[in-house]
Design a protein around this motif. Structure first.
Motif, PDB file in Angstrom:
ATOM      1  N   HIS A 189      15.976 -14.728 -19.439  1.00 43.87           N
ATOM      2  CA  HIS A 189      16.269 -13.295 -19.366  1.00 43.87           C
ATOM      3  C   HIS A 189      17.298 -12.892 -20.409  1.00 43.87           C
ATOM      4  O   HIS A 189      18.230 -12.127 -20.129  1.00 43.87           O
ATOM      5  N   ALA A 190      17.120 -13.401 -21.613  1.00 44.78           N
ATOM      6  CA  ALA A 190      17.911 -12.960 -22.759  1.00 44.78           C
ATOM      7  C   ALA A 190      16.936 -12.504 -23.838  1.00 44.78           C
ATOM      8  O   ALA A 190      15.844 -13.061 -23.968  1.00 44.78           O
ATOM      9  N   LEU A 191      17.332 -11.498 -24.608  1.00 39.30           N
ATOM     10  CA  LEU A 191      16.433 -10.925 -25.603  1.00 39.30           C
ATOM     11  C   LEU A 191      17.169 -10.786 -26.931  1.00 39.30           C
ATOM     12  O   LEU A 191      18.307 -10.300 -26.969  1.00 39.30           O
ATOM     13  N   PRO A 192      16.533 -11.202 -28.029  1.00 42.32           N
ATOM     14  CA  PRO A 192      17.205 -11.123 -29.331  1.00 42.32           C
ATOM     15  C   PRO A 192      17.265  -9.698 -29.855  1.00 42.32           C
ATOM     16  O   PRO A 192      16.384  -8.871 -29.596  1.00 42.32           O
ATOM     17  N   ILE A 193      18.321  -9.395 -30.576  1.00 38.46           N
ATOM     18  CA  ILE A 193      18.473  -8.106 -31.261  1.00 38.46           C
ATOM     19  C   ILE A 193      18.033  -8.296 -32.709  1.00 38.46           C
ATOM     20  O   ILE A 193      18.529  -9.187 -33.413  1.00 38.46           O
ATOM     21  N   TYR A 194      17.112  -7.477 -33.142  1.00 42.07           N
ATOM     22  CA  TYR A 194      16.647  -7.540 -34.524  1.00 42.07           C
ATOM     23  C   TYR A 194      17.687  -6.900 -35.433  1.00 42.07           C
ATOM     24  O   TYR A 194      18.187  -5.805 -35.165  1.00 42.07           O
ATOM     25  N   LEU A 195      18.004  -7.582 -36.532  1.00 41.32           N
ATOM     26  CA  LEU A 195      18.993  -7.089 -37.484  1.00 41.32           C
ATOM     27  C   LEU A 195      18.302  -6.752 -38.793  1.00 41.32           C
ATOM     28  O   LEU A 195      17.770  -7.628 -39.472  1.00 41.32           O
ATOM     29  N   GLU A 196      18.298  -5.475 -39.151  1.00 38.73           N
ATOM     30  CA  GLU A 196      17.660  -5.045 -40.390  1.00 38.73           C
ATOM     31  C   GLU A 196      18.518  -5.424 -41.586  1.00 38.73           C
ATOM     32  O   GLU A 196      19.740  -5.370 -41.549  1.00 38.73           O
ATOM     33  N   ASN A 197      17.862  -5.820 -42.659  1.00 39.77           N
ATOM     34  CA  ASN A 197      18.534  -6.110 -43.932  1.00 39.77           C
ATOM     35  C   ASN A 197      19.592  -7.195 -43.804  1.00 39.77           C
ATOM     36  O   ASN A 197      20.704  -7.073 -44.323  1.00 39.77           O
ATOM     37  N   THR A 198      19.258  -8.251 -43.101  1.00 37.96           N
ATOM     38  CA  THR A 198      20.183  -9.379 -43.006  1.00 37.96           C
ATOM     39  C   THR A 198      19.410 -10.672 -43.069  1.00 37.96           C
ATOM     40  O   THR A 198      18.242 -10.734 -42.672  1.00 37.96           O
ATOM     41  N   VAL A 199      20.045 -11.716 -43.566  1.00 34.64           N
ATOM     42  CA  VAL A 199      19.393 -13.017 -43.661  1.00 34.64           C
ATOM     43  C   VAL A 199      20.025 -14.015 -42.701  1.00 34.64           C
ATOM     44  O   VAL A 199      19.745 -15.204 -42.765  1.00 34.64           O
ATOM     45  N   THR A 200      20.897 -13.535 -41.803  1.00 25.87           N
ATOM     46  CA  THR A 200      21.614 -14.467 -40.932  1.00 25.87           C
ATOM     47  C   THR A 200      20.839 -14.804 -39.668  1.00 25.87           C
ATOM     48  O   THR A 200      21.310 -15.581 -38.854  1.00 25.87           O
ATOM     49  N   GLU A 201      19.663 -14.226 -39.477  1.00 27.63           N
ATOM     50  CA  GLU A 201      18.958 -14.440 -38.229  1.00 27.63           C
ATOM     51  C   GLU A 201      17.801 -15.420 -38.400  1.00 27.63           C
ATOM     52  O   GLU A 201      17.425 -15.806 -39.508  1.00 27.63           O
ATOM     53  N   LEU A 222      13.613 -29.985 -36.826  1.00 33.83           N
ATOM     54  CA  LEU A 222      14.400 -29.161 -37.731  1.00 33.83           C
ATOM     55  C   LEU A 222      14.091 -29.445 -39.199  1.00 33.83           C
ATOM     56  O   LEU A 222      14.373 -28.611 -40.059  1.00 33.83           O
ATOM     57  N   VAL A 223      13.506 -30.602 -39.483  1.00 34.67           N
ATOM     58  CA  VAL A 223      13.155 -30.922 -40.871  1.00 34.67           C
ATOM     59  C   VAL A 223      11.897 -30.179 -41.292  1.00 34.67           C
ATOM     60  O   VAL A 223      11.843 -29.536 -42.344  1.00 34.67           O
ATOM     61  N   THR A 224      10.866 -30.237 -40.456  1.00 32.08           N
ATOM     62  CA  THR A 224       9.594 -29.590 -40.794  1.00 32.08           C
ATOM     63  C   THR A 224       9.497 -28.168 -40.275  1.00 32.08           C
ATOM     64  O   THR A 224       8.562 -27.446 -40.609  1.00 32.08           O
ATOM     65  N   ASP A 225      10.438 -27.756 -39.421  1.00 30.71           N
ATOM     66  CA  ASP A 225      10.429 -26.439 -38.797  1.00 30.71           C
ATOM     67  C   ASP A 225       9.158 -26.230 -37.969  1.00 30.71           C
ATOM     68  O   ASP A 225       8.567 -25.152 -37.970  1.00 30.71           O
ATOM     69  N   VAL A 226       8.777 -27.253 -37.224  1.00 32.21           N
ATOM     70  CA  VAL A 226       7.599 -27.180 -36.373  1.00 32.21           C
ATOM     71  C   VAL A 226       8.017 -27.444 -34.933  1.00 32.21           C
ATOM     72  O   VAL A 226       8.768 -28.387 -34.657  1.00 32.21           O
ATOM     73  N   VAL A 227       7.550 -26.586 -34.008  1.00 32.38           N
ATOM     74  CA  VAL A 227       7.734 -26.849 -32.582  1.00 32.38           C
ATOM     75  C   VAL A 227       6.556 -27.694 -32.128  1.00 32.38           C
ATOM     76  O   VAL A 227       5.411 -27.237 -32.137  1.00 32.38           O
ATOM     77  N   PRO A 234      22.490 -21.007 -39.038  1.00 32.55           N
ATOM     78  CA  PRO A 234      22.987 -21.663 -40.254  1.00 32.55           C
ATOM     79  C   PRO A 234      22.094 -21.366 -41.456  1.00 32.55           C
ATOM     80  O   PRO A 234      20.875 -21.186 -41.318  1.00 32.55           O
ATOM     81  N   ALA A 235      22.702 -21.317 -42.629  1.00 33.32           N
ATOM     82  CA  ALA A 235      21.992 -20.879 -43.832  1.00 33.32           C
ATOM     83  C   ALA A 235      20.713 -21.654 -44.079  1.00 33.32           C
ATOM     84  O   ALA A 235      19.685 -21.079 -44.461  1.00 33.32           O
ATOM     85  N   GLU A 236      20.737 -22.955 -43.825  1.00 37.90           N
ATOM     86  CA  GLU A 236      19.563 -23.766 -44.149  1.00 37.90           C
ATOM     87  C   GLU A 236      18.386 -23.514 -43.217  1.00 37.90           C
ATOM     88  O   GLU A 236      17.267 -23.962 -43.494  1.00 37.90           O
TER      89      GLU A 236
END
Length: 825
Positions: free
Chosen positions: A479-491, A733-738, A458-460
């Protein structure tokens, strides 16, 4: 020893390594099954932050979203593949399976000695370069119609050839019914595309040409462009009809060309029910080939008397589109209005012609994907590429049983928001949402032990480090791996964070080696129940999908209870698959064949299996029974004692042979998935406790481990290694801290090949590794200190225990050894 004790002993021995035994041993794994770290990069080199991390790129070396082999050659970069291969990075191309075939506008240049084709000076995506030359529309019609400008890259190519396009009656589909400058009049596309229920082909999407970056306007002159909905259009997508066989020959030519160019594989978009079934079906499930082959399907499956009762006196003139439209009108609706509520009326669920059409679409879709996959693999073999990978998208959010193992690896798009199989609420982000159940189900659709995914955020929350930490390490633990997306802000996260994650995975992958997940609980997945919930207008209720949400809910609850489970899709429900499980959960699976109960489930229970059945499971027959309601009651009645769920008690527990069966009337899985507060976790732990009845515990006992900590077991028996992955989803999700995960203790059943051995215990982490100690016995008691994001604990065989005079020492405490250098964000 009694028969009961022998059965229990066999189940105990099998349960020590249930899942890994189901996979082939001894064969070297292909490169794509060895921690593939994929970056979508459109330049000829990796960005600096990915160097030393990414080992595969999805690039423009070659790509083919259905626009013909001429489009493939003019859009390819012949220097890109060797550039990456020279630094040890493999390359993938973007392909289209059975979504939309792209058809785009281009300006032809002059022939050049350096090329065996006419290059394009400009095309839809850089139309500002248009210089006044001739304009053509490049698409699959260029290939099938052997159009002159596209030669030699048409179906008559000496190496990359294919069959002509035909209509179901055998007529060759060639030429145009109108203006040849308008691809919508192409007979090729008319024959090969999916259409709406009115029989009309509607291209989707329709994209405007790229505008001049200086003026913000399309480049003039515009002769040859199409004005659609007030916009000058330069690219259209024509939804493929999966029942059309010519697409397979086209794919064989296209993939041979890709393998010859040096690609190591392709990522296929829409390897699913998109767009052949359509979303919703009323918009695109009715191509000419689907309609025609449905007549053959009916003839082979149903007697003439049944067809007459369904209003089909003559199959030769029958058209499913006409029949469905008539039904809408009979119910008082407007058949030309796709928003009319009758198109999503629940009565469709018991309308036999519609149910038969859904089954036909599923079976023809599976056949098409299987042939598409086999054509791709055989073409790569012909080119001498023996480890060519085929990846597929849209799994499991819209697979509906189309994909049944006929795929190497899932490479899918994931979102925490709206999704067909998740409703408008979506899976949601941690700490509430869990993606582990989604990845576990996705993995069962393909051959690989890994899933790769583009994580759309989500954008926020885009670009936030904490969100990425919670998601990426939950993925690694599953056993899942993220795909890096160049030139995108959706990740999620930052490019530097993605690079650090990739480098951490590369640092541990050799130690993780050939490990496989271990599980003693199975959660059944009925794609037929999801499909049978579909009307021409889509799901009866997008926000309350009984089986799909029940599967997510049970998966989420078991994840939070730290129980080791595996998804069991209907096509994998076999005696062999169940033999390694102690518990099977069937969550509100309306469709469940009596034969599967009698031949698979009941014998397993009688041998000591523990079964949970919820809600309306078994009220409908399978595909062979046309999803019809069981007139004799639930197919599970012989094992649950419940024939009519509406008259059932809230819970019913009974013994059956050596096993036990717990029936739960309410759909607690769906309720838990929809409950934002997740307050009823005890319903699931109580159900497991009631089933076990104080017998031997399951693989993991972790009552004091927080529910926000994921705990996943893996084994590599050949190397005598046991792995425990712990990931932290306690995200603010407010402070973006794990938040730091507290220290905890738990026990794990020891595999028999580690009993009586000296054990070395090593934690690995992207942060400073926590202290870990283990007490060995039949169950391993593990104590772990506080950790931040992720900790993998590796138990290795360090040799036999030394002989001592005092032999009665049942327990042995082991402290962790020094660890790998931590990777910091």
């Amino acid at each position: 020893m009694t028969k009961r004790r022998i059965s229990l002993l066999i189940l105990w021995l099998i349960s020590l390594f249930p899942v890994s035994r189901a996979f082939a041993q001894g064969e070297p794994r292909p490169w794509w099954d060895d921690f593939p770290l994929i970056a979508e990069v459109w330049s000829r080199e990796l960005p600096p932050h990915l160097v030393g991390g990414a080992n595969v790129v999805l690039s423009a070396g070659q790509l083919n979203p259905g626009f013909g082999t001429y489009g493939q050659i003019v859009h390819g970069d012949p220097f890109l593949v060797p550039a990456f291969q020279s630094v040890g990075v493999r390359t993938l191309g973007y392909w289209e399976a059975f979504g939309t075939a792209s058809c785009f506008v281009g300006e032809l240049g002059a022939r050049q000695d350096a090329f065996d084709y006419i290059p394009l000076v400009a095309h839809n995506w850089n139309w500002w370069n248009y210089s006044g030359g001739p304009i053509v529309w490049v698409g699959p019609q260029s290939f099938f119609d052997d159009e002159e400008y596209a030669r030699p890259y048409t179906r008559n190519h000496p190496r990359y050839s294919g069959p002509p396009m035909t209509y179901p009656d055998g007529r060759v589909a060639s030429g145009y019914t109108g203006d040849p400058k308008d691809p919508r009049t192409s007979r090729v596309l008319d024959a090969a595309s999916s259409k709406n229920v009115l029989g009309i082909l509607v291209p989707q999407p329709v994209e405007p040409v790229a505008v001049d970056p200086n003026t913000g306007l399309p480049k003039m002159p515009l002769d040859g462009l199409l004005l659609i909905d007030g916009r000058y259009t330069g690219n259209m997508g024509f939804p493929k009809d999966a029942a059309c066989p010519a697409w397979i020959g086209y794919q064989r030519a296209s993939s041979l060309m890709a393998a010859d160019a040096g690609l190591n594989g392709i990522t296929a978009d829409n390897f699913s029910a998109f767009d052949g079934l359509g979303s919703p079906p009323v918009m695109g499930a009715f191509g000419e080939w689907s309609v025609a082959t449905f007549r053959s399907f009916l003839s082979e499956r149903f007697p003439a008397d049944t067809l007459k009762a369904w209003g089909i006196p003559d199959l030769g003139t029958f058209d499913i589109r006409t029949a469905l439209r008539k039904q809408v009108v009979d119910w008082g609706g407007n058949d030309k209005d796709f928003d009319d509520a009758r198109w999503v009326d629940a009565r469709w669920l018991d309308y036999p012609l519609w149910q038969a059409y859904l089954i036909h679409k599923r079976q023809s879709g599976t056949k098409a994907l299987t042939e598409w996959y086999e054509a791709t693999k055989s073409a790569a073999e012909q080119a001498g590429v023996h480890d060519f990978v085929v990846q597929g998208n849209d799994i499991p959010f819209y697979s509906l049983g189309w994909v049944r193992g006929n795929l190497d690896q899932v490479a899918t798009e994931m979102t925490s928001e709206w999704a067909v199989a998740a409703g408008s609420r979506g899976i949601t982000l941690p700490p509430r949402g869990r993606f582990a159940p989604v990845f576990k189900l996705a993995r069962e659709h393909a051959r690989s032990r890994f899933v790769t995914a583009r994580m759309h955020i989500p954008a926020e929350h885009q670009g936030r480090a904490g969100v990425a930490d919670a998601l990426y390490y939950e993925m690694l633990a599953t056993h899942a791996l993220p795909i890096y997306l160049e030139n995108t802000v959706t990740e999620a996260g930052t490019p530097e964070q993605q690079g650090a994650f990739f480098r951490f995975v590369r640092s541990i992958k050799d130690r993780y080696g050939d490990r496989m997940p271990v599980a003693d609980v199975g959660v059944y997945y009925s794609s037929s129940s999801v499909l049978a919930f579909t009307t021409p207008g889509g799901f009866v209720d997008l926000e309350r999908q009984p089986h799909q949400f029940a599967h997510w809910g049970w998966g989420t609850a078991l994840t939070e209870l730290h129980q080791q489970y595996v998804a069991i899709p209907e096509w994998k429900l076999t005696p062999q698959r169940l033999s390694g499980l102690r518990v099977l959960i069937v969550p509100d699976s309306d469709v469940f064949d009596l034969a599967d109960v009698q031949n698979v489930v009941e014998p397993w229970v009688r041998r000591g299996g523990l079964l949970v059945v919820t809600g309306k499971s078994g009220i409908r027959r399978g595909e062979s029974g046309n999803f019809a309601v069981n007139s004799d009651g639930s197919s599970f009645k012989s094992v649950t004692g419940v024939a009519d769920p509406s008259q059932a008690p809230s819970r019913r527990l009974q013994s059956l042979g050596e096993g036990r069966v717990l029936y739960i009337r309410d759909n607690i899985g769906m309720s838990y998935y929809l409950d934002d507060k997740r307050e009823n976790l005890s319903l699931f732990s109580d159900a497991l406790r009631e089933l076990l009845d104080e017998k031997r515990p399951l693989l993991v006992q972790a009552d004091t481990v927080p529910r926000t900590v994921g705990l996943t077991l893996y084994e590599w028996p050949e190397a005598r290694r046991l792995f425990i992955d712990l990931n932290n989803t306690d995200l603010d999700l407010v402070t973006d801290v794990v938040n730091q995960a507290p220290g905890s203790s738990f026990t794990v059943a020891a595999p028999r090949w580690l009993l009586g051995r000296s054990i070395r215990v090593t934690p690995v982490s992207p942060d400073v590794p926590p202290t870990v100690s283990a007490t060995m016995g039949d169950r391993i008691r593990v104590t772990i200190g506080s950790f931040q994001r992720y900790t993998g604990i590796i138990f290795e065989d360090a040799g036999p225990l030394p002989r001592k005079r005092r032999v009665r020492r049942p327990l042995r405490t082991i402290l962790s050894l020094p660890t790998l250098t931590p990777f910091h964000r």
